[in-house]
Structure formats: structure tokens, C-alpha cells
Scaffold this motif. Structure first.
Motif, PDB file in Angstrom:
ATOM      1  N   VAL A  65       0.865  -1.180   0.000  1.00  0.00           N
ATOM      2  CA  VAL A  65       0.000   0.000   0.000  1.00  0.00           C
ATOM      3  C   VAL A  65       0.900   1.228   0.000  1.00  0.00           C
ATOM      4  O   VAL A  65       2.046   1.173   0.455  1.00  0.00           O
ATOM      5  CB  VAL A  65      -0.960   0.033   1.208  1.00  0.00           C
ATOM      6  CG1 VAL A  65      -2.026  -1.037   1.087  1.00  0.00           C
ATOM      7  CG2 VAL A  65      -0.202  -0.101   2.525  1.00  0.00           C
ATOM      8  N   ALA A  76       1.293  -4.324   3.013  1.00  0.00           N
ATOM      9  CA  ALA A  76      -0.099  -4.219   3.442  1.00  0.00           C
ATOM     10  C   ALA A  76      -0.395  -5.086   4.659  1.00  0.00           C
ATOM     11  O   ALA A  76      -1.051  -4.642   5.610  1.00  0.00           O
ATOM     12  CB  ALA A  76      -1.024  -4.590   2.281  1.00  0.00           C
ATOM     13  N   PRO A 138      -4.361  -2.183  -1.715  1.00  0.00           N
ATOM     14  CA  PRO A 138      -3.189  -3.050  -1.870  1.00  0.00           C
ATOM     15  C   PRO A 138      -2.994  -3.470  -3.333  1.00  0.00           C
ATOM     16  O   PRO A 138      -3.960  -3.711  -4.053  1.00  0.00           O
ATOM     17  CB  PRO A 138      -3.535  -4.265  -0.993  1.00  0.00           C
ATOM     18  CG  PRO A 138      -4.554  -3.772  -0.025  1.00  0.00           C
ATOM     19  CD  PRO A 138      -5.349  -2.749  -0.770  1.00  0.00           C
TER      20      PRO A 138
END
Length: 597
Positions: A65, A76, A138
Motif C-alpha cells: 500500500v 499491506a 493493496p
């Protein structure tokens, strides 16, 4: 200087570390190749074709992310894990339903898809750790370092993310070297590289590291191991998936029972789990802080028969240090298909059988005219077609008048037309059959093991100067086995000390000599700090005092026997307790040791 940041004077680079002299000595000491394993040493640079066949080009990814304003990147699952752990630790009054939700999310975190991870991050309102900005959804990030091979830049390569592929692609040569017999194992120790999104936790998550991997090839129909009985009675902590799913604790189990009950899939996998337990505990890992966790069903690759991780508890929690997997025949089949090479073994049949085979017969003249400089390449590829491939090409030629011939190792595809090849059907009697072996893979993360070893062996004890640091390495893995120093500065004692040090080195025993004349206690404390298990104090011309680091007990040993004694204790052939029963104690040694320190 056990380890330090790489390129530190330039500010360092996250995820890169240098091992100093004692760290190198521990690292080099111990990956012992047993069981007649065949050791190989393959290049770190790997062509793309190899890693595309293994699945790394497409699937060797972590979900990432990004801070939508600053652009900072985070893994993530780590963002979610850190949020959950922090919340559980800081809020003891959290409602039971919420705590249960957080706990179950933590337990199943490794199974989440990108969509599921993104949904949880949004559900919990998680933001970027430093800026508190919003996070992106993500997305996958490939962890391999890409690099062109050669000056043209036309051949794409990667720094290897593991050492195993070098063993798989050499399977035929290794099988031949082993006399064509299964089972056998091959091992490789070397550097691997992963472009981690957010390196952290010191040696535990880095971008360059040492792997020690075994690929043990077995007949899929017989995964027994001739030495399993030698480890069957070991008892240690297993964490099977049933206990994990019901949120229970690991259980202490006899290894033979776990294999018999099929908790562990087969004897060969069980054997290497047992050997790994013995290896780690011999290094100095605390057996009560070591467990073997079975992968959950949705953690495992679709082709795997069973997977376990040796996890060691340290200040960062439970850390995966060794992966042990029954990878079935996936790897050899993948490389066989991609390279058009038959990576197979053979076994005797109970009774001979009659089989039909198709063989390609190239028309050399037609192929020479059509492919000119590439004719040798095409001829060899046609002659190496297996039964299924030859039959498929024959059908394609009959239906379409042409068929593609892809040559993986040259990364070229040629069009074969009618008249360039014919196919003969042969009926033969066979007493052997070919098969693709399964592979059992123990994979040791050496840096992670070393870090956990440092924590497990680190201790402190009091002294005149305050708290003293001690590394309680077993003699087997200690970077320096012994120190030698004269009790006082004296030319004759100095000469004897240097002679003992030289003889120890001739015997292959790493040692340090200290003739500075500082107090004996201070010299002991200095060597305890880097984990030296034994100290030889030269205090007369015919005998010496030998001190044990952990107990601080001392014994008197004749000069002519001390080198052999240290050699035996360093190799684990004799324990300190045993030699205390042979040699007299040094009177009041412990008291003087403590007062000096």
C-alpha cells in the motif's frame, strides 16, 4: 561488531547488513552437510526463463500500500498486523467481540487476498503510520531485483530470490553423479536477494541474506527414510493446523507418533523436521522457545503435500527461521515443461510391459533449407520430443498443416510444416518406467537463525564494574573457542602462551592471545563478552589453568594435554562436567575470578 549497518558512513541502506569478525565466524561455522548430500554452488545471476518457469516472475510478490500524498510504501499485511497487535496490547478493556474479531483476523492474515486486505484496512480505518494520510488499495509488488545480463541488455536476468532453482535445473547431472539412484539430496549455501518493501527488525527482514537449502529427491510412491528411526523418539513442540484453527497452544509430541498419525505427511519430511530440531538446539536455541508450525490449508501452494515452519521466539515474537516443505513434483515438472528437458528418474517395474511410443523423424534436407543457421537447434529439439509432444505435433500437422516448436533455452519459436518431419510408432517391451521425483525441501534462513541465537545466548551478570555482558554460545558454534594469556607479564610465560596459541591454530582451533598484563578478571570479562567458552591462563612452566565461561569454574591441566583437551571440548566430544571429573579444580578460583571482575 557481530553485525553492523552496511555502508554506515554514507548513512546506510535499509535491509543491508555487514557481519563483523565474530559474526562471520558464527555464520561460517554451521550449516553442516550430512546424509551424503551433494553440495553445489550456482551463480546468483539467474536468467528470466528459469524464474518464469518456477513462477517467480509472475507470483513472487508481496501486497503493498502507498501513502496517497507522500508516496511512502508499506507492506499491506504488516500495516494491518501492527495495527491489530497495538490495539490488543494497549486496550485491555476492549469488548470481547471486538477482541475476538481482531484475534481471528491476526490468525488468518496470511490467507487474505488483496481485496480482503484492502477491505480490512478500510473497515478498521487504518492510515499511514507516520503521516496518518489515507492509504491506497493493496497491489502486488515483485520482490526480485532485475538486471540485464551482458552488454546488449537483451537477456533479462534477476538476482536469485532463493538457491533452490540452481539445484532443480541440475537434476539430471546430479542424478547421474549419484549413479542414477534415488533417494538423494543436494544442498547449496549462498546469497539470495529480495527487494523487501519495508525492511525492518535487523537481520530478520533484509534485502540480501544467506540461505542454506536442501532439495531431497524421492520416489513419490515411497517417501520413507532409512534414518527416520534415529529421530523418531524426539519430543518437541508442534503446532498442527487443527490447534491453530481452534486457537489452542502448541503441543509437545513424539515425532514418530506425529508421522504415524499423518499429522506430518511422511517419514522424509519428519526426518528433516527432527534433524532441524537437533541442529537448532545444538547451536544454542532454547528448545522451549522453538516450535514447528504447520501451514494452514490455504497458506500452502496448491501442489504442496505438507509444509511446516521452524519458528523461534525472540523479542520480535515468533519468527519463521526454517521452512520444511514436501513440494511434490512441481519444480521438476515445471522446468521439464519449460525447457523441453526430461527431468525424470526411473524405477524397475514388477513385470515388463508392452508400450506404444511415437518418435519424430526429421527431414534434414527440408529443415536445412528452411532454417539454415538454426537447423541444428531445430533438429535437436525435434529429436528430444517426448511421446505426448510428438503425438500432439502429429495431430497439429494433420489438422493445420503446420505446428509451432518452441525451444525454451533459446527463447525461440519455429514453425514446422508438413514434410519436415514424420512420426514412427514403435512397440517396445519395457522393464523400467520413468517418473518425476518429489522433493522435500528444508530451507534455512541463516541470518534469522543467527539473530535468534544471539538473543537466546545473550546474558548479563554482575561484576565490580557493574553489569557485564556474556554470550553463552555452545563451544561448537562459538566464534572464538579459547583465549590464552599469561597470568602476569613474564617473558617465559609469554613464550609458553604463544606456543600454546600456535598449537591451537595448527589444530584448527580459533583462539585469541592477550599478553597486555591487565588484571585476569578484566581479560576474562572481555572474552566473555564475545562468547569465548574457555580460557587458558599460563601461570607456571609445567601446567595451566583452564576456565569455563558459564560456571567460571577452573581446573589444572598439564601443559602437554591442554591443546587436545580444548580440541575435544570445542568439537563437543567432551563436556566441561566430564573433564571436571578428570582434572583437579583450581583452589579458590571462582572467588578470585569474581573479585577481579
Amino acid at each position: 561488531m557481530f553485525f553492523t549497518n552496511s555502508f554506515g558512513i554514507y548513512g546506510g541502506v535499509a535491509g543491508l547488513f555487514d557481519y563483523g569478525p565474530p559474526g562471520c565466524a558464527v555464520k561460517a561455522n554451521h550449516f553442516v552437510v550430512n546424509d551424503d548430500l551433494l553440495e553445489v554452488d550456482c551463480p546468483c545471476l539467474t536468467p528470466e526463463a528459469v524464474l518464469r518457469a518456477s513462477g517467480h516472475v509472475e507470483k513472487f510478490t508481496d501486497l503493498m500500500v502507498r501513502d496517497v500524498k507522500e508516496g511512502h510504501c508499506f507492506r499491506a499485511d504488516h500495516v494491518l498486523k501492527d495495527f491489530l497487535k497495538d490495539a490488543l496490547e494497549k486496550d485491555p478493556r476492549m469488548p470481547a467481540a471486538k477482541r475476538d474479531d481482531y484475534t481471528r483476523t491476526l490468525a488468518s492474515l496470511d490467507d487474505f487476498s488483496a481485496e480482503e486486505l484492502g477491505a480490512k484496512i478500510k473497515e478498521y480505518g487504518i492510515r499511514a503510520p507516520d503521516t496518518k494520510n489515507d492509504l491506497s488499495d493493496p497491489f502486488p509488488f515483485n520482490l526480485m531485483f532485475g538486471t540485464p545480463i551482458g552488454p546488449t541488455g537483451l537477456l533479462q536476468g534477476y538476482l536469485r530470490p532463493e538457491t533452490a532453482q540452481g539445484i532443480f535445473v541440475n537434476f539430471n547431472e546430479l542424478l547421474y553423479y549419484n549413479g542414477g539412484k534415488l533417494p538423494f539430496g543436494a544442498a547449496q549455501i549462498g546469497q539470495a536477494f529480495r527487494n523487501e518493501i519495508a525492511p525492518r527488525q535487523g537481520l530478520l527482514r533484509v534485502r540480501e541474506f544467506t540461505l542454506a537449502e536442501i532439495e531431497f529427491f524421492v520416489d513419490p510412491a515411497d517417501k520413507s527414510h532409512p534414518k527416520f528411526a534415529s529421530v523418531a523418539d524426539l519430543e518437541f513442540f508442534l503446532y498442527p493446523r487443527a490447534e491453530q484453527m481452534s486457537l489452542k497452544d502448541p503441543v509437545k509430541v513424539r515425532l514418530g507418533h506425529a508421522v504415524a498419525q499423518k499429522v506430518i505427511n511422511n517419514e522424509t519430511l519428519g526426518y528433516y523436521i527432527g534433524r532441524t530440531y537437533l541442529f537448532l538446539t545444538a547451536l544454542g536455541i532454547n528448545k522451549n522457545r522453538l516450535r514447528f508450525r504447520q501451514h494452514l490449508a490455504n497458506e500452502m501452494a496448491h501442489y504442496a503435500a505438507d509444509c511446516w515452519d521452524a519458528e523461534i521466539e525472540c523479542s520480535y515474537g515468533w519468527i519463521e527461521c526454517v521452512g520444511l516443505a514436501d513440494r511434490s513434483a512441481y519444480d521438476l515438472k515445471a522446468h521439464s515443461t519449460a525447457s523441453k528437458s526430461n527431468l525424470v528418474a526411473s524405477r524397475d517395474l514388477p513385470e515388463p510391459v508392452v508400450v506404444e511410443e511415437f518418435a519424430a523423424v526429421p527431414n534434414r534436407k527440408e529443415i536445412g533449407v528452411a532454417f539454415k543457421a538454426n537447423q541444428k537447434l531445430v533438429l535437436e529439439a525435434l529429436q528430444e520430443l517426448n511421446n505426448e509432444e510428438a503425438l500432439e505435433m502429429q495431430k497439429k500437422l494433420e489438422s493445420d498443416g503446420e505446428a509451432p516448436l518452441h525451444i525454451c533455452n533459446a527463447d525461440k519459436t519455429f514453425t514446422i510444416k508438413k514434410g519436415m518431419v514424420t512420426f514412427n510408432k514403435q512397440v517396445t517391451k519395457k522393464s523400467k518406467e520413468k517418473f518425476t521425483p518429489s522433493v522435500i525441501e528444508p530451507s534455512f534462513g541463516i541470518g534469522r537463525i543467527i539473530y535468534c541465537l544471539f538473543e537466546h545466548c545473550f546474558d548479563t551478570r554482575g561484576g565490580v564494574d557493574g553489569q557485564l555482558n556474556v554470550f553463552r554460545f555452545p563451544a561448537l558454534v562459538a566464534p572464538v573457542k579459547c583465549t590464552v594469556f599469561p597470568l602476569v607479564q613474564n617473558p617465559k610465560l609469554d613464550e609458553i602462551a604463544r606456543a600454546i596459541s600456535a598449537k591451537l591454530r595448527e589444530a584448527g582451533i580459533a583462539n585469541k592471545i592477550d599478553t597486555t598484563g591487565r588484571s585476569i578478571g578484566r581479560r576474562y570479562a572481555r572474552t566473555d563478552e564475545i562468547g569465548v567458552p574457555f580460557a587458558i591462563t599460563v601461570d607456571s612452566e609445567d601446567g595451566v589453568t583452564v576456565r569455563d565461561r558459564d560456571s567460571k569454574d577452573q581446573i589444572r591441566v598439564p601443559l602437554e594435554e591442554v591443546v587436545d583437551l580444548i580440541a575435544d571440548m570445542s568439537a563437543g566430544k567432551r563436556s566441561w562436567k566430564e573433564v571436571q571429573g578428570v582434572y583437579p579444580a583450581h583452589v579458590a578460583a571462582k572467588a578470585s575470578d569474581e573479585s577481579d571482575e
